[in-house]
Design a protein around this motif. Structure first.
Motif, PDB file in Angstrom:
ATOM      1  N   ASN A 148      65.229  68.988  33.235  1.00 33.92           N
ATOM      2  CA  ASN A 148      65.428  68.451  31.891  1.00 33.92           C
ATOM      3  C   ASN A 148      65.103  69.458  30.796  1.00 33.92           C
ATOM      4  O   ASN A 148      65.668  69.376  29.698  1.00 33.92           O
ATOM      5  N   GLN A 160      63.210  66.824  38.766  1.00 29.73           N
ATOM      6  CA  GLN A 160      63.592  65.610  39.485  1.00 29.73           C
ATOM      7  C   GLN A 160      62.651  65.489  40.690  1.00 29.73           C
ATOM      8  O   GLN A 160      63.010  65.777  41.820  1.00 29.73           O
ATOM      9  N   ARG A 169      68.363  60.255  33.634  1.00 34.62           N
ATOM     10  CA  ARG A 169      67.066  60.891  33.908  1.00 34.62           C
ATOM     11  C   ARG A 169      65.945  60.358  33.016  1.00 34.62           C
ATOM     12  O   ARG A 169      64.784  60.688  33.235  1.00 34.62           O
ATOM     13  N   GLN A 170      66.257  59.556  32.028  1.00 36.96           N
ATOM     14  CA  GLN A 170      65.227  58.988  31.154  1.00 36.96           C
ATOM     15  C   GLN A 170      64.468  57.904  31.916  1.00 36.96           C
ATOM     16  O   GLN A 170      65.065  57.048  32.559  1.00 36.96           O
ATOM     17  N   ASN A 171      63.126  57.957  31.864  1.00 36.16           N
ATOM     18  CA  ASN A 171      62.354  56.980  32.624  1.00 36.16           C
ATOM     19  C   ASN A 171      62.176  55.680  31.840  1.00 36.16           C
ATOM     20  O   ASN A 171      62.675  55.532  30.711  1.00 36.16           O
ATOM     21  N   TRP A 173      61.253  61.974  29.454  1.00 41.98           N
ATOM     22  CA  TRP A 173      61.831  62.811  30.496  1.00 41.98           C
ATOM     23  C   TRP A 173      60.739  63.699  31.096  1.00 41.98           C
ATOM     24  O   TRP A 173      59.932  64.275  30.370  1.00 41.98           O
ATOM     25  N   ALA A 191      71.475  62.597  30.711  1.00 45.96           N
ATOM     26  CA  ALA A 191      70.287  62.297  29.909  1.00 45.96           C
ATOM     27  C   ALA A 191      69.864  60.838  30.048  1.00 45.96           C
ATOM     28  O   ALA A 191      68.673  60.531  30.153  1.00 45.96           O
ATOM     29  N   THR A 198      66.265  57.678  21.626  1.00 44.21           N
ATOM     30  CA  THR A 198      65.165  58.651  21.686  1.00 44.21           C
ATOM     31  C   THR A 198      63.966  58.220  20.855  1.00 44.21           C
ATOM     32  O   THR A 198      62.998  58.971  20.747  1.00 44.21           O
ATOM     33  N   MET A 207      64.780  67.629  25.122  1.00 43.74           N
ATOM     34  CA  MET A 207      65.786  66.620  25.416  1.00 43.74           C
ATOM     35  C   MET A 207      66.177  65.852  24.149  1.00 43.74           C
ATOM     36  O   MET A 207      67.365  65.597  23.914  1.00 43.74           O
ATOM     37  N   PRO A 212      55.828  63.539  32.200  1.00 41.69           N
ATOM     38  CA  PRO A 212      56.395  64.088  30.966  1.00 41.69           C
ATOM     39  C   PRO A 212      55.423  65.040  30.262  1.00 41.69           C
ATOM     40  O   PRO A 212      54.207  64.850  30.296  1.00 41.69           O
TER      41      PRO A 212
END
Length: 529
Positions: free
Chosen positions: A305, A346, A335-337, A342, A332, A374, A360, A352
């Motif tokens: 990321n 992976q 992969r955002q939790n 981020w 994006a 965001t 990001m 983070p």
């Protein structure tokens, strides 16, 4: 798409600086851009091996010391190791480097030093040293402890949810522990390790990792093709000075150079289009970017990321970016939790960190601020500052890097950013430079360039930071080498933490950034099209 969405420095005209100094700065920047053009590769990238260090060279030397085929390579490496100095920014690295250098040069394995084993990077590196120590038969190394630690870390899915190179290391160390304890080694464990090997014999392009895998393979299946290919790759990767190096990060390095010099007329004319094409070409199938492409190894590293955010910033407002954005936006979002953040990698054990989250956010906003939510991530960045009293970066030691990369996302007029800029001003050295590590008096051109960029972009009145900027510019002018670049004498990039690496092309880009941002017209410059 609005260029103001790009949170890069829109620097002030340096009217408060002496005209003669402005002229010198312009000449300095032209020379620096010329150096960048001269070092760009034919495929449009910048890619330079990091400087040599004990960690990689001593580990490979030890791994090769038991095979006659490695005798000549070990002799050359030991000559370099005799004069190499341990990294002393951290007690762990100092002790580890000292031990590794002794191990590579002594006929009798030295006792394993007592190292902190707290959670996190120190614990993972302690595990690595424990595994090397077990392989060597060092006093203090514990094969039973190693086996327990590796099997625990690999459970419950045998490391499939971890970073690929982390899984490789754990599998190799487990094999070393089992071999030492004379326990059966499951065929599936050996097969899992071999599956991580590239066609060129390397394991994820890393000599350090390949050396540890080679130790495991040569102790268990010395005649197998995977063992022979590991040996061949290690011998091929030795540099002319006898060392082995940390990997090359061509995608990351190119994204920095484009971000920090884009808009300069000479760079625009001769370098930018090829660099943008390289970045577009190296987008992964999942829509992200890994820091290393297949151009410098048999396979590219998986998307991360931090690199993805940085490349998105480099591609902003370009045809290359328009084409890459749909897949990148999907990446994006994927992969955002659940908290809207981020991680870097992976990997199930990753958390983070502020600079990655900021990249990001900034990368997304530079293309379409509404494509991904965001808001929670921006709130998290400001809260992180209030909790820690500062922003820290995961990849670099420079306090100025954290400020320059994160404050634009938080907003330069946010209380956290204003406080960060003031702390940056307070940390300036008497000679006008900034240090690579908070509290040190070492002068770093890269840290200084980043600090100048932050001060130029912070939105203060033209004269507010003029004295600090003038001192910094004079330092950068005086420290520039005759070939147009700068030499950062100490390593500054984490990898693997807590060890550091020095990558000259990155230091060059960062030093350039300050002068370039300072000399930009107030309205900015047109993006590459």
């Amino acid at each position: 798409m609005n260029p103001t969405n790009i949170p890069s420095a829109q620097a002030r005209l340096p009217g408060s600086l002496p005209p003669a100094l402005i002229g010198r700065a312009q000449t300095c920047l032209e020379n620096a851009v010329t150096f960048a053009l001269d070092t760009q590769h034919a495929n449009g990238s910048w890619a330079e091996r990091p400087e040599a260090r004990i960690l990689d060279t001593a580990t490979v030397t030890y791994a090769l010391s038991s095979t006659p085929a490695g005798a000549s390579a070990c002799t050359r490496a030991r000559v370099w190791l005799e004069q190499a100095l341990p990294q002393c920014h951290d007690e762990f690295t100092a002790a580890a480097d000292h031990w590794l250098r002794l191990l590579a040069s002594s006929p009798t394995p030295p006792p394993l030093p007592i190292l902190p084993r707290a959670d996190g990077p120190h614990a993972r590196r302690a595990l690595l040293l424990d595994g090397i120590g077990v392989s060597a038969g060092s006093a203090g190394a514990d094969a039973q402890r190693l086996l327990h630690s590796t099997t625990t870390a690999l459970s419950p899915d045998r490391g499939r949810s971890l970073k690929s190179w982390q899984r490789t290391m754990l599998l190799a160390l487990e094999i070393i522990a089992r071999q030492t304890l004379r326990l059966p080694i499951p065929a599936m464990t050996l097969e899992a390790l071999e599956s991580e090997q590239g066609d060129d014999g390397r394991f994820h392009g890393m000599p350090l990792l390949t050396a540890v895998a080679y130790l495991a393979l040569t102790q268990t299946v010395p005649g197998r093709a995977s063992t022979r290919r590991s040996l061949s790759s290690l011998l091929a990767d030795q540099q002319a000075d006898g060392t082995w190096r940390f990997p090359t990060f061509d995608v990351w390095d190119t994204s920095l150079m484009v971000r920090f010099l884009r808009g300069h007329p000479t760079f625009h004319k001769y370098a930018c289009t090829r660099a943008l094409a390289f970045l577009e070409r190296t987008q992964s199938a999942d829509g992200g970017w890994g820091c290393t492409s297949a151009f410098v190894g048999s396979t590219a590293l998986a998307s991360d990321n931090d690199t993805t955010g940085s490349v998105l910033l480099a591609l902003a407002n370009t045809p290359h970016g328009h084409r890459a954005w749909p897949a990148a936006a999907a990446y994006a979002r994927t992969r955002q939790n659940a908290a809207g953040l981020w991680t870097t990698w992976q990997s199930s054990d990753d958390t983070p960190v502020p600079d990655v989250v900021a990249h990001m956010i900034a990368g997304i906003h530079s293309h379409d601020a509404h494509a991904v939510d965001t808001g929670p991530a921006s709130d998290w960045l400001r809260a992180a500052y209030r909790q820690q009293g500062r922003w820290t970066a995961d990849w670099y030691t420079f306090p100025s890097y954290a400020v320059t990369e994160i404050a634009p996302v938080a907003g330069w007029q946010a209380p956290e950013s204003l406080d960060a800029v003031q702390r940056l001003l307070d940390a300036q050295n008497p000679n006008g430079s900034w240090p690579r590590i908070h509290g040190q008096d070492h002068s770093s051109p890269a840290a200084t360039g980043l600090a100048v960029s932050a001060l130029a972009a912070s939105g203060a009145d033209a004269h507010s930071h003029s004295h600090a900027i003038e001192k910094a510019v004079r330092y950068l002018l005086d420290s520039q080498d005759t070939n147009g670049t700068w030499i950062d004498e100490q390593p500054f990039m984490y990898g693997p933490r807590p060890f550091l690496a020095a990558v000259p092309v990155q230091a060059h880009a960062m030093a350039c950034r300050g002068i370039h941002d300072l000399l930009k017209p107030r309205q900015g410059t047109s993006p590459e099209r």
